[in-house]
Design a protein around this motif. Structure first.
Motif, PDB file in Angstrom:
ATOM      1  N   ALA A   1      25.083   5.195  26.826  1.00 45.28           N
ATOM      2  CA  ALA A   1      24.043   4.148  26.313  1.00 45.28           C
ATOM      3  C   ALA A   1      24.277   2.864  25.962  1.00 45.28           C
ATOM      4  CB  ALA A   1      25.044   5.342  24.685  1.00 45.28           C
ATOM      5  N   ASP A   2      25.974   2.958  26.854  1.00 44.64           N
ATOM      6  CA  ASP A   2      25.967   1.300  26.991  1.00 44.64           C
ATOM      7  C   ASP A   2      25.084   0.546  27.833  1.00 44.64           C
ATOM      8  OD1 ASP A   2      27.847   1.118  25.029  1.00 44.64           O
ATOM      9  OD2 ASP A   2      29.238   1.419  26.717  1.00 44.64           O
ATOM     10  N   LEU A   3      24.218   1.104  29.245  1.00 40.71           N
ATOM     11  CA  LEU A   3      23.700   0.895  29.519  1.00 40.71           C
ATOM     12  C   LEU A   3      21.964   1.113  29.794  1.00 40.71           C
ATOM     13  CD1 LEU A   3      25.666   1.783  33.148  1.00 40.71           C
ATOM     14  CD2 LEU A   3      25.435  -0.589  32.661  1.00 40.71           C
TER      15      LEU A   3
ATOM     16  N   ALA B   1      12.311   2.919  24.133  1.00 43.38           N
ATOM     17  CA  ALA B   1      12.802   4.273  24.716  1.00 43.38           C
ATOM     18  C   ALA B   1      14.327   4.306  25.559  1.00 43.38           C
ATOM     19  CB  ALA B   1      11.478   4.671  25.955  1.00 43.38           C
ATOM     20  N   ASP B   2      14.487   2.969  25.835  1.00 43.75           N
ATOM     21  CA  ASP B   2      15.598   3.370  25.922  1.00 43.75           C
ATOM     22  C   ASP B   2      17.062   2.858  24.666  1.00 43.75           C
ATOM     23  OD1 ASP B   2      15.497   2.758  28.706  1.00 43.75           O
ATOM     24  OD2 ASP B   2      15.511   0.830  29.041  1.00 43.75           O
ATOM     25  N   LEU B   3      16.144   2.260  23.358  1.00 46.47           N
ATOM     26  CA  LEU B   3      16.667   2.494  22.839  1.00 46.47           C
ATOM     27  C   LEU B   3      17.261   3.552  21.859  1.00 46.47           C
ATOM     28  CD1 LEU B   3      15.671  -1.271  20.959  1.00 46.47           C
ATOM     29  CD2 LEU B   3      18.414  -0.524  22.357  1.00 46.47           C
TER      30      LEU B   3
ATOM     31  N   ILE C   1      20.372   5.971  21.235  1.00 49.57           N
ATOM     32  CA  ILE C   1      21.311   6.485  19.614  1.00 49.57           C
ATOM     33  C   ILE C   1      20.826   8.001  19.746  1.00 49.57           C
ATOM     34  CG2 ILE C   1      19.537   6.461  17.209  1.00 49.57           C
ATOM     35  CD1 ILE C   1      18.988   3.142  17.826  1.00 49.57           C
ATOM     36  N   GLY C   2      19.943   8.170  21.126  1.00 46.96           N
ATOM     37  CA  GLY C   2      20.900   9.775  21.247  1.00 46.96           C
ATOM     38  C   GLY C   2      21.633  10.453  21.333  1.00 46.96           C
TER      39      GLY C   2
ATOM     40  N   LEU D   1      21.113   0.944  16.957  1.00 49.73           N
ATOM     41  CA  LEU D   1      19.946   1.079  15.505  1.00 49.73           C
ATOM     42  C   LEU D   1      19.644  -0.325  15.484  1.00 49.73           C
ATOM     43  CD1 LEU D   1      22.523   3.598  14.584  1.00 49.73           C
ATOM     44  CD2 LEU D   1      20.035   4.215  14.440  1.00 49.73           C
ATOM     45  N   VAL D   2      20.444  -1.675  15.138  1.00 49.88           N
ATOM     46  CA  VAL D   2      19.677  -3.233  14.260  1.00 49.88           C
ATOM     47  C   VAL D   2      18.926  -3.829  15.310  1.00 49.88           C
ATOM     48  CG1 VAL D   2      20.919  -5.139  14.164  1.00 49.88           C
ATOM     49  CG2 VAL D   2      22.363  -3.296  12.949  1.00 49.88           C
TER      50      VAL D   2
END
Length: 195
Positions: free
Chosen positions: A111-113, A132-134, A138-139, A148-149
């Motif tokens: 998730a960090d990457l 798409a990455d966010l 978040i998933g 999220l921000v």
């Protein structure tokens, strides 16, 4: 409008540890340099000095340290993330993307990457890839506040205030005093009041 990268977003852990206190920055730099001289291939020494140099604005110096650390620990994706951040801060987006892509090949569910690459895409105005990455980040980590921000900011910029507010409420429901979420919520409310 492309998302502006702010050093306070990614370096809060580095800066909050007082690495850059004016009165001892030179002393800390000398300490890190001495440590590198004593153990030039030590991953922890290179990582620590690299983070210090990055927070100090010495992007090239940080990259040297991260590269040496990666040579010693090629499977450490966190080191690759740090390298990508240094490149991103240095506005070397093509290299940063290649670094994040390579790291994500090694850790596709990081998730960090995904968040960092999403920030990169947002910074260059590639909203679809950023989203798409966010979404994937978040998933994987539903309470990823910074993701999220950023996603809320992108929704807001696209004119989808409802989606932006929903993301911000998720953040503020867990951390009522989250500064970036509060700031963006205020901007959205001001914009809504002027419609």
């Amino acid at each position: 409008t492309a998302y502006e990268i702010s050093t306070r977003d990614w370096s809060s852990d580095v800066c909050s540890s007082d690495l850059l206190a004016d009165d001892d920055a030179a002393e800390r730099r000398a300490h890190y340099d001495d440590a590198v001289e004593l153990a030039p291939r030590d991953v922890d020494v290179r990582r620590t000095r690299g983070l210090f140099l990055l927070a100090s604005g010495d992007i090239d110096g940080a990259l040297v340290d991260f590269d040496v650390a990666i040579e010693e620990e090629p499977d450490d994706v966190r080191l690759r993330e740090m390298r990508g951040l240094a490149l991103l801060v240095g506005q070397r987006t093509d290299e940063a993307r290649a670094t994040f892509d390579e790291a994500l090949e090694r850790a596709p569910d990081s998730a960090d990457l995904l968040f960092q690459r999403g920030r990169l895409f947002a910074s260059i105005g590639d909203v679809d890839r950023a989203m798409a990455d966010l979404d994937k980040a978040i998933g994987l980590v539903p309470d990823a506040s910074e993701a999220l921000v950023l996603r809320a900011r992108l929704h807001q910029q696209a004119g989808d205030g409802d989606a932006a507010r929903a993301d911000l409420e998720r953040v503020l429901g867990r951390q009522a005093d989250h500064p970036a979420a509060l700031e963006l919520r205020g901007l959205i409310e001001i914009g809504r009041a002027h419609v």
